[in-house]
Design a protein around this motif. Structure first.
Motif, mmCIF file in Angstrom:
data_model
loop_
_atom_site.group_PDB
_atom_site.id
_atom_site.type_symbol
_atom_site.label_atom_id
_atom_site.label_comp_id
_atom_site.label_asym_id
_atom_site.label_seq_id
_atom_site.Cartn_x
_atom_site.Cartn_y
_atom_site.Cartn_z
ATOM 1 N N VAL A 1 15.658 9.911 -8.947
ATOM 2 C CA VAL A 1 16.914 10.714 -8.200
ATOM 3 C C VAL A 1 17.886 11.245 -9.370
ATOM 4 O O VAL A 1 18.370 12.398 -9.481
ATOM 5 C CB VAL A 1 17.698 10.053 -7.117
ATOM 6 C CG1 VAL A 1 18.987 10.871 -6.676
ATOM 7 C CG2 VAL A 1 16.742 10.072 -5.959
ATOM 8 N N ALA A 2 18.426 9.917 -10.099
ATOM 9 C CA ALA A 2 19.293 10.510 -11.376
ATOM 10 C C ALA A 2 18.677 11.442 -12.049
ATOM 11 O O ALA A 2 19.682 12.287 -12.670
ATOM 12 C CB ALA A 2 19.680 9.091 -11.818
ATOM 13 N N ALA A 3 17.409 11.300 -12.545
ATOM 14 C CA ALA A 3 16.829 12.409 -13.598
ATOM 15 C C ALA A 3 16.974 13.488 -12.836
ATOM 16 O O ALA A 3 17.219 14.667 -13.362
ATOM 17 C CB ALA A 3 15.489 11.892 -13.796
ATOM 18 N N ALA A 4 16.550 13.628 -11.438
ATOM 19 C CA ALA A 4 16.717 14.977 -10.870
ATOM 20 C C ALA A 4 17.870 15.630 -11.000
ATOM 21 O O ALA A 4 18.020 16.925 -11.034
ATOM 22 C CB ALA A 4 16.284 14.822 -9.569
ATOM 23 N N LEU A 5 18.810 14.867 -10.510
ATOM 24 C CA LEU A 5 20.330 15.316 -10.620
ATOM 25 C C LEU A 5 20.790 15.797 -11.861
ATOM 26 O O LEU A 5 21.524 16.566 -12.088
ATOM 27 C CB LEU A 5 21.222 14.350 -10.017
ATOM 28 C CG LEU A 5 21.013 14.137 -8.615
ATOM 29 C CD1 LEU A 5 22.174 12.967 -8.236
ATOM 30 C CD2 LEU A 5 21.430 15.299 -7.739
ATOM 31 N N ALA A 6 20.310 15.008 -12.979
ATOM 32 C CA ALA A 6 20.892 15.612 -14.535
ATOM 33 C C ALA A 6 19.702 16.820 -14.916
ATOM 34 O O ALA A 6 20.142 17.177 -15.913
ATOM 35 C CB ALA A 6 20.363 14.371 -15.307
ATOM 36 N N ALA B 1 10.762 16.596 -15.584
ATOM 37 C CA ALA B 1 9.770 15.815 -15.987
ATOM 38 C C ALA B 1 9.769 14.231 -15.664
ATOM 39 O O ALA B 1 9.128 13.754 -15.189
ATOM 40 C CB ALA B 1 9.455 16.097 -17.432
ATOM 41 N N ALA B 2 11.098 13.831 -15.956
ATOM 42 C CA ALA B 2 11.182 12.272 -15.735
ATOM 43 C C ALA B 2 11.586 12.167 -14.387
ATOM 44 O O ALA B 2 10.991 11.074 -13.803
ATOM 45 C CB ALA B 2 12.389 12.055 -16.254
ATOM 46 N N ALA B 3 11.800 12.991 -13.438
ATOM 47 C CA ALA B 3 11.975 12.728 -12.138
ATOM 48 C C ALA B 3 10.613 12.685 -11.382
ATOM 49 O O ALA B 3 10.301 11.819 -10.589
ATOM 50 C CB ALA B 3 12.855 13.816 -11.425
ATOM 51 N N ASP B 4 9.684 13.561 -12.001
ATOM 52 C CA ASP B 4 8.417 13.408 -11.352
ATOM 53 C C ASP B 4 7.373 12.282 -11.864
ATOM 54 O O ASP B 4 6.450 12.129 -11.434
ATOM 55 C CB ASP B 4 7.657 15.055 -11.885
ATOM 56 C CG ASP B 4 8.395 15.853 -11.264
ATOM 57 O OD1 ASP B 4 9.092 15.701 -9.953
ATOM 58 O OD2 ASP B 4 8.233 17.298 -11.373
ATOM 59 N N ALA B 5 7.804 11.797 -13.100
ATOM 60 C CA ALA B 5 6.917 10.828 -13.704
ATOM 61 C C ALA B 5 7.202 9.494 -12.967
ATOM 62 O O ALA B 5 7.759 8.606 -13.526
ATOM 63 C CB ALA B 5 7.307 10.583 -15.198
ATOM 64 N N VAL B 6 6.803 9.307 -11.736
ATOM 65 C CA VAL B 6 7.091 8.070 -10.920
ATOM 66 C C VAL B 6 6.339 7.151 -11.168
ATOM 67 O O VAL B 6 4.758 7.368 -10.943
ATOM 68 C CB VAL B 6 7.217 8.656 -9.467
ATOM 69 C CG1 VAL B 6 7.577 7.345 -8.551
ATOM 70 C CG2 VAL B 6 8.416 9.606 -9.323
ATOM 71 N N GLU B 7 6.481 6.087 -11.463
ATOM 72 C CA GLU B 7 5.613 4.910 -11.473
ATOM 73 C C GLU B 7 5.852 3.248 -11.113
ATOM 74 O O GLU B 7 7.335 3.318 -11.135
ATOM 75 C CB GLU B 7 5.141 4.584 -13.155
ATOM 76 C CG GLU B 7 3.941 3.750 -13.064
ATOM 77 C CD GLU B 7 3.428 3.719 -14.836
ATOM 78 O OE1 GLU B 7 3.506 2.643 -15.424
ATOM 79 O OE2 GLU B 7 3.177 4.696 -15.395
ATOM 80 N N THR C 1 0.850 -1.203 -0.021
ATOM 81 C CA THR C 1 -0.015 0.016 -0.117
ATOM 82 C C THR C 1 0.643 1.241 0.216
ATOM 83 O O THR C 1 0.351 2.555 0.051
ATOM 84 C CB THR C 1 -0.789 0.008 1.191
ATOM 85 O OG1 THR C 1 -0.126 0.138 2.552
ATOM 86 C CG2 THR C 1 -1.860 -1.102 1.313
ATOM 87 N N VAL C 2 2.177 1.183 -0.210
ATOM 88 C CA VAL C 2 2.920 2.410 -0.245
ATOM 89 C C VAL C 2 2.914 2.875 -1.563
ATOM 90 O O VAL C 2 3.345 2.014 -2.682
ATOM 91 C CB VAL C 2 4.541 1.918 0.473
ATOM 92 C CG1 VAL C 2 5.381 3.110 0.029
ATOM 93 C CG2 VAL C 2 4.337 1.549 1.745
ATOM 94 N N PRO C 3 2.739 3.925 -2.035
ATOM 95 C CA PRO C 3 2.599 4.441 -3.472
ATOM 96 C C PRO C 3 3.953 4.852 -3.807
ATOM 97 O O PRO C 3 4.903 4.870 -3.106
ATOM 98 C CB PRO C 3 1.928 5.965 -3.248
ATOM 99 C CG PRO C 3 2.169 6.251 -1.942
ATOM 100 C CD PRO C 3 2.223 5.054 -0.902
ATOM 101 N N ALA C 4 4.297 4.560 -5.254
ATOM 102 C CA ALA C 4 5.521 4.955 -5.835
ATOM 103 C C ALA C 4 5.919 6.347 -5.385
ATOM 104 O O ALA C 4 5.172 7.390 -5.200
ATOM 105 C CB ALA C 4 5.464 4.746 -7.136
ATOM 106 N N HIS C 5 7.165 6.483 -5.214
ATOM 107 C CA HIS C 5 7.822 7.845 -4.883
ATOM 108 C C HIS C 5 9.180 8.113 -5.299
ATOM 109 O O HIS C 5 9.816 7.169 -5.602
ATOM 110 C CB HIS C 5 7.781 8.038 -3.485
ATOM 111 C CG HIS C 5 8.514 6.896 -2.547
ATOM 112 N ND1 HIS C 5 7.869 5.700 -2.307
ATOM 113 C CD2 HIS C 5 9.749 6.917 -2.252
ATOM 114 C CE1 HIS C 5 9.039 5.216 -1.637
ATOM 115 N NE2 HIS C 5 9.774 5.711 -1.461
ATOM 116 N N GLY C 6 9.660 9.227 -5.663
ATOM 117 C CA GLY C 6 10.925 9.477 -6.242
ATOM 118 C C GLY C 6 11.340 10.811 -5.615
ATOM 119 O O GLY C 6 11.224 10.944 -4.209
ATOM 120 N N ALA C 7 12.472 11.524 -6.400
ATOM 121 C CA ALA C 7 13.371 12.553 -5.921
ATOM 122 C C ALA C 7 12.201 13.563 -4.890
ATOM 123 O O ALA C 7 12.978 14.136 -4.098
ATOM 124 C CB ALA C 7 13.892 13.236 -6.926
#
Length: 453
Positions: free
Chosen positions: A387-392, A396-402, A345-351
Motif C-alpha cells: 500500500v505504501a508503495a502504491a501511494l508513493a 512495480a513495487a506495489a505489485d511485487a507481492v511476496e 493457504t491464503v496467497p500473499a496480496h497487496g494494494a
C-alpha cells in the motif's frame, strides 16, 4: 481546499500493522499520522498481554519497522523466543513508537468516529477522487476535531467488536444480560488472576484462542480443586482444533493441539460437540447456556472465543466494495473464506487486492479480513508495504507481492461436512525476511499461488 499532496496519510490504529504502515510510508517519503483510540500504542494487545504466542519473535516483526528500530540502537529480542503479548508491546511496539521518526506522528486517545471526503457525501461523484479525505476524531475528554488527509489506511483491527455467542450470528436471547452481569467475559481473560479458581467455566469456540483458554483453565484446575473446565464447539469433531501435532513447523502451535487433545482424553476438560448456542439464562451468580438440540449447561462463567467482526460504522460515507460473506475487500474475500481456506493457504496480496472504489482508501491488517479468522501478522506487514508503495506511485513495487510461509499442515480450516472453527486461526504469523541477522530458512510462496501444506 488543500491539495492532497500536502496532507498526511491517516493511519487508523497503532497496533503492529498500523505502526508498520507508518514505517513503510516514511521510507517512501510520505507523511503518516497514526490515530489510536486507546491511551497507548498496542492497546488491544495489552488486553491479552498475559497470552504467550505460539510463534517466535522472528515471525512477528515488520522489516521496515526493524530497520527504523536498528537505526536508533534497538537490541532485537532473541529470534527463537516465544513472546507474550505484553512483550510484543514493551519490547517492540513501545520502542518503535518512541523513535524520533514516529514519536511526533502518533496521537493516542484519538478515536476516529467517521471518514468521508472533504465537502461531499457518498452520493457525490464529480471531483471525488481529487478531494482530500476528512477524518473526524474524538479525543479523550470529548473534544472533536476534523483532519484532512491525502489517503487513509484503516488498520484499527477487530478486537473491540467480538462476535456474539448466538450461533445464528445474532446475540442469543439473554446474552446481553449475561454480559452485563459479568457472567460472559471478554474474549481472552487472564484466568489465572481473574477469579476462575473453584468455578465452573465454559469456553465456547474451536480456534487457537479457545484452545489457549481451555488449557489455561486446566492449569488453574490442577492447582485448585473444585475448578471445572467445559468446552463447547459447533463442529461435530474437535479434529480441526487439535491440528497436526508434530507436523507443525511452529512447534508451540503443534503442541497446543496435542495438549488440548490430552486434556480432553484424560477428562481434565469436558468437551461438548455440535453445540449451537440459542439462548442464555441468568440465575443469580450463574448462567445456563441452552443449545439448539435441547442440551443445557449451567456454569459460573462463559468465555466466548467465537471470533471477531469489523466495525464498518465509521466508513458509512465511503464507497466500499466488500465481500458479502466475510466483509473483506471484494477481491480478497474468496481468498480467505474460512469454509475453503486456512491461514496457510491464503496467497500473499497487496494494494491491488485491497483497493476500493474509494481511491486511496485501504483496509489493512485484521480488519481487512472482515469476519475471516485466518489473518497472519506478516500478511498485514506485506499489505502495508504494498500500500505504501502504491501511494508513493511505485506500481512495480506495489505489485511485487511476496510472502514466506512456514511449512505446516495445521492452520485450521473446516473439516469436510463440519462447520469452520469459530476463530480457527491463527496467532502465528508467517515468516518474514528480516535484516536483523538471523535466517528464517523457509521457502517462498508468491502471490497468485498457494502454499503447499
Amino acid at each position: 481546499m488543500p491539495t492532497p499532496e500536502s496532507l498526511p496519510v491517516a493511519v487508523i490504529g497503532a497496533g503492529p500493522v498500523g505502526l508498520a504502515a507508518a514505517a513503510h510510508l516514511l521510507e517512501r517519503g510520505l507523511e503518516p499520522l497514526v490515530l489510536e483510540a486507546g491511551p497507548a500504542v498496542g492497546s488491544a494487545i495489552r488486553q491479552w498481554g498475559h497470552v504467550r504466542l505460539f510463534s517466535t519473535w522472528q515471525y512477528n516483526l515488520d522489516p521496515a519497522s526493524v530497520r527504523l528500530l536498528e537505526r536508533n540502537g534497538w537490541d532485537a529480542p532473541r529470534p527463537t523466543a516465544l513472546p507474550y503479548g505484553a512483550q510484543i508491546v514493551s519490547d517492540y511496539l513501545e520502542p518503535l513508537a518512541a523513535t524520533p521518526e514516529l514519536q511526533g506522528r502518533i496521537r493516542t486517545g484519538a478515536r476516529v468516529t467517521a471518514v468521508t471526503r472533504l465537502g461531499m457525501d457518498k452520493g457525490r461523484s464529480q471531483g471525488r477522487e481529487q478531494a482530500p479525505f476528512l477524518v473526524r476524531i474524538e479525543y479523550d475528554g470529548g473534544k472533536v476535531t476534523e483532519l484532512p488527509a491525502r489517503a487513509v489506511v484503516d488498520a484499527s483491527g477487530t478486537w473491540s467488536t467480538p462476535a456474539p455467542l448466538g450461533s445464528s450470528g445474532l446475540p442469543a436471547p439473554g446474552e446481553p444480560e449475561a454480559r452485563a452481569a459479568g457472567l460472559v467475559t471478554g474474549p481472552l481473560p487472564d484466568v489465572a488472576r481473574d477469579g476462575f479458581a473453584g468455578r465452573r467455566t465454559l469456553v465456547v469456540g474451536s480456534g487457537h484462542s479457545a484452545a489457549n483458554m481451555v488449557l489455561d483453565l486446566a492449569r488453574v484446575a490442577r492447582a485448585n480443586p473444585g475448578t471445572e473446565v467445559l468446552w463447547a464447539i459447533r463442529a461435530g469433531t474437535p479434529a480441526a482444533a487439535y491440528g497436526g501435532g508434530d507436523k507443525d513447523q511452529l512447534p508451540a502451535r503443534g503442541q497446543l493441539g496435542t495438549r488440548l487433545r490430552t486434556a480432553v482424553d484424560t477428562g481434565a476438560v469436558q468437551l461438548f460437540t455440535g453445540f449451537h448456542t440459542v439462548s442464555l439464562e441468568v440465575q443469580d451468580d450463574a448462567v445456563t447456556v441452552h443449545a439448539a438440540d435441547g442440551r443445557s449447561i449451567q456454569v459460573d462463567r462463559v468465555i466466548p472465543a467465537t471470533g471477531f467482526r469489523p466495525d464498518l460504522s465509521i466508513l458509512s460515507e465511503l464507497r466500499l466494495d466488500l465481500d458479502p460473506a466475510v466483509e473483506a475487500p471484494k477481491a480478497l474475500g474468496p481468498l480467505i473464506d474460512p469454509d475453503f481456506h486456512s491461514c496457510g493457504t491464503v496467497p500473499a496480496h497487496g494494494a491491488n487486492v485491497l483497493a476500493q472504489p474509494e481511491k486511496d482508501f485501504y483496509l489493512a491488517g485484521m480488519k481487512s479480513y472482515g469476519r475471516a479468522p485466518t489473518f497472519l501478522m506478516a500478511t498485514g506487514y506485506e499489505q502495508v508495504r504494498s500500500v505504501a508503495a502504491a501511494l508513493a506511485g511505485d506500481t512495480a513495487a506495489a505489485d511485487a507481492v511476496e510472502l514466506q510461509l512456514p511449512e505446516t499442515g495445521v492452520c485450521s480450516t473446516s473439516v469436510p461436512g463440519e462447520a469452520p472453527a469459530e476463530d480457527a486461526c491463527c496467532g502465528a504469523p508467517a515468516a518474514v525476511p528480516l535484516s536483523i541477522g538471523f535466517p528464517t530458512g523457509l521457502r517462498h510462496g508468491r502471490a497468485g499461488g498457494t502454499a503447499t501444506l
